[in-house]
Write a protein that holds these residues in place. Structure first.
Motif, short mmCIF file in Angstrom:
data_model
loop_
_atom_site.label_atom_id
_atom_site.label_comp_id
_atom_site.label_asym_id
_atom_site.label_seq_id
_atom_site.Cartn_x
_atom_site.Cartn_y
_atom_site.Cartn_z
N VAL A 149 1.96 9.23 -6.18
CA VAL A 149 2.38 10.59 -5.87
C VAL A 149 3.62 10.96 -6.68
O VAL A 149 3.73 12.08 -7.18
CB VAL A 149 2.61 10.75 -4.34
CG1 VAL A 149 3.21 12.11 -4.01
CG2 VAL A 149 1.29 10.54 -3.59
N THR A 150 4.54 10.02 -6.85
CA THR A 150 5.74 10.27 -7.65
C THR A 150 5.36 10.62 -9.09
O THR A 150 5.95 11.53 -9.69
CB THR A 150 6.69 9.07 -7.61
OG1 THR A 150 7.09 8.85 -6.25
CG2 THR A 150 7.92 9.29 -8.47
N ARG A 151 4.40 9.90 -9.64
CA ARG A 151 3.94 10.22 -11.02
C ARG A 151 3.44 11.66 -11.11
O ARG A 151 3.72 12.36 -12.08
CB ARG A 151 2.83 9.26 -11.44
CG ARG A 151 3.32 7.92 -11.84
CD ARG A 151 2.18 7.07 -12.39
NE ARG A 151 2.63 5.69 -12.45
CZ ARG A 151 2.02 4.67 -11.87
NH1 ARG A 151 0.91 4.85 -11.20
NH2 ARG A 151 2.51 3.46 -11.96
N LEU A 152 2.69 12.08 -10.10
CA LEU A 152 2.18 13.45 -10.10
C LEU A 152 3.34 14.45 -10.06
O LEU A 152 3.40 15.39 -10.86
CB LEU A 152 1.25 13.64 -8.90
CG LEU A 152 0.54 14.98 -8.84
CD1 LEU A 152 -0.86 14.79 -8.27
CD2 LEU A 152 1.28 16.00 -8.01
N TYR A 153 4.30 14.25 -9.14
CA TYR A 153 5.45 15.15 -9.03
C TYR A 153 6.28 15.13 -10.32
O TYR A 153 6.67 16.19 -10.81
CB TYR A 153 6.34 14.76 -7.84
CG TYR A 153 5.87 15.32 -6.53
CD1 TYR A 153 6.51 16.40 -5.95
CD2 TYR A 153 4.81 14.76 -5.85
CE1 TYR A 153 6.10 16.92 -4.73
CE2 TYR A 153 4.39 15.26 -4.63
CZ TYR A 153 5.03 16.34 -4.08
OH TYR A 153 4.63 16.86 -2.88
N SER A 213 0.83 -1.21 0.00
CA SER A 213 0.00 0.00 0.00
C SER A 213 0.86 1.26 0.00
O SER A 213 0.57 2.22 -0.73
CB SER A 213 -0.94 0.00 1.21
OG SER A 213 -1.88 -1.03 1.09
N LEU A 214 1.91 1.27 0.81
CA LEU A 214 2.81 2.42 0.83
C LEU A 214 3.49 2.61 -0.53
O LEU A 214 3.62 3.74 -1.02
CB LEU A 214 3.87 2.26 1.92
CG LEU A 214 3.39 2.44 3.35
CD1 LEU A 214 4.45 1.96 4.34
CD2 LEU A 214 3.02 3.89 3.62
N ARG A 215 3.91 1.50 -1.14
CA ARG A 215 4.57 1.59 -2.45
C ARG A 215 3.61 2.09 -3.53
O ARG A 215 4.00 2.90 -4.38
CB ARG A 215 5.17 0.24 -2.83
CG ARG A 215 6.37 -0.12 -1.94
CD ARG A 215 6.87 -1.50 -2.25
NE ARG A 215 7.31 -1.56 -3.63
CZ ARG A 215 8.56 -1.76 -4.01
NH1 ARG A 215 9.50 -1.93 -3.11
NH2 ARG A 215 8.88 -1.80 -5.27
N LYS A 216 2.38 1.61 -3.51
CA LYS A 216 1.39 2.08 -4.49
C LYS A 216 1.15 3.58 -4.33
O LYS A 216 1.13 4.33 -5.32
CB LYS A 216 0.06 1.35 -4.30
CG LYS A 216 0.03 -0.04 -4.85
CD LYS A 216 -1.34 -0.64 -4.61
CE LYS A 216 -1.45 -2.05 -5.11
NZ LYS A 216 -2.79 -2.61 -4.87
N ALA A 217 0.97 4.02 -3.09
CA ALA A 217 0.76 5.45 -2.85
C ALA A 217 1.97 6.25 -3.30
O ALA A 217 1.83 7.29 -3.96
CB ALA A 217 0.48 5.69 -1.36
N ALA A 218 3.17 5.76 -2.98
CA ALA A 218 4.39 6.47 -3.37
C ALA A 218 4.51 6.57 -4.89
O ALA A 218 4.89 7.62 -5.42
CB ALA A 218 5.61 5.78 -2.78
N ARG A 219 4.18 5.48 -5.60
CA ARG A 219 4.26 5.53 -7.07
C ARG A 219 3.26 6.52 -7.64
O ARG A 219 3.60 7.28 -8.57
CB ARG A 219 4.04 4.13 -7.65
CG ARG A 219 5.26 3.24 -7.53
CD ARG A 219 5.13 1.97 -8.35
NE ARG A 219 4.05 1.10 -7.91
CZ ARG A 219 4.17 0.14 -6.99
NH1 ARG A 219 5.34 -0.07 -6.41
NH2 ARG A 219 3.14 -0.60 -6.66
#
Length: 167
Positions: free
Chosen positions: A43-47, A35-41
């Motif tokens: 958010v990273t795409r947005l940034y 779940s943390l990795r999915k959220a990080a990916r």
């Protein structure tokens, strides 16, 4: 009788409803790390998308920010600061070095040691990308709401500290 956990996991790998992306409806057992990795990916795409006009990715911006704000430092210290493996960091540094945004040079205090430092061009790239990074920050805050974002940042700080200890 309930399905044993191992059967549930085996039968749910890659399962999704027809016509729906698997990452949204997978019936995998709940996994904190996943779940943390999915959220990080996400958010990273947005940034990365918002930083695109600067020519930098979030990982590169983070390196420039660390070197700009904390000064020159050895590779190991930078890896620890960014919580990234040294080999991964080394791979991420190469494009920044080729572009002349960072350099490796002797340590001012101990000429036998090498440190990474941001260059004049790197400082300029950081300054140019900073408003784009702030826009990404604002976009995330807008999507999450200020209260959730503040709670999330506090909770993630706790997670980072708690998981920093050996198991």
């Amino acid at each position: 009788m309930p399905t044993p956990p191992s059967d549930r996991a085996a039968s749910s790998l890659g399962t999704s409803h027809p016509g729906t992306p698997a990452h949204r409806t997978s019936r995998l057992m709940p996994c904190t790390c996943q779940s943390l990795r999915k959220a990080a990916r996400q958010v990273t795409r947005l940034y990365d998308g918002m930083l695109q006009p600067s020519g930098l990715r979030l990982t590169q911006f983070s390196v420039l920010a660390a070197l700009r704000l904390d000064g020159a430092m050895p590779l190991t210290r930078l890896a620890d600061l960014l919580v990234v493996e040294r080999t991964t960091l080394t791979r991420n540094l190469k494009p920044l070095e080729r572009a002349g945004l960072i350099e490796t040079r002797p340590d001012d205090n101990d000429g036998r040691r090498r440190v990474l430092a941001i260059t004049t061009d790197g400082r300029a790239a950081f300054r140019s990308a900073l408003p784009l990074w702030q826009a990404a920050q604002d976009a995330v805050a807008g999507r999450l709401g200020a209260d959730l974002q503040a709670r999330m940042m506090a909770d993630l700080a706790v997670v980072i500290r708690a998981c920093d200890r050996p198991a």
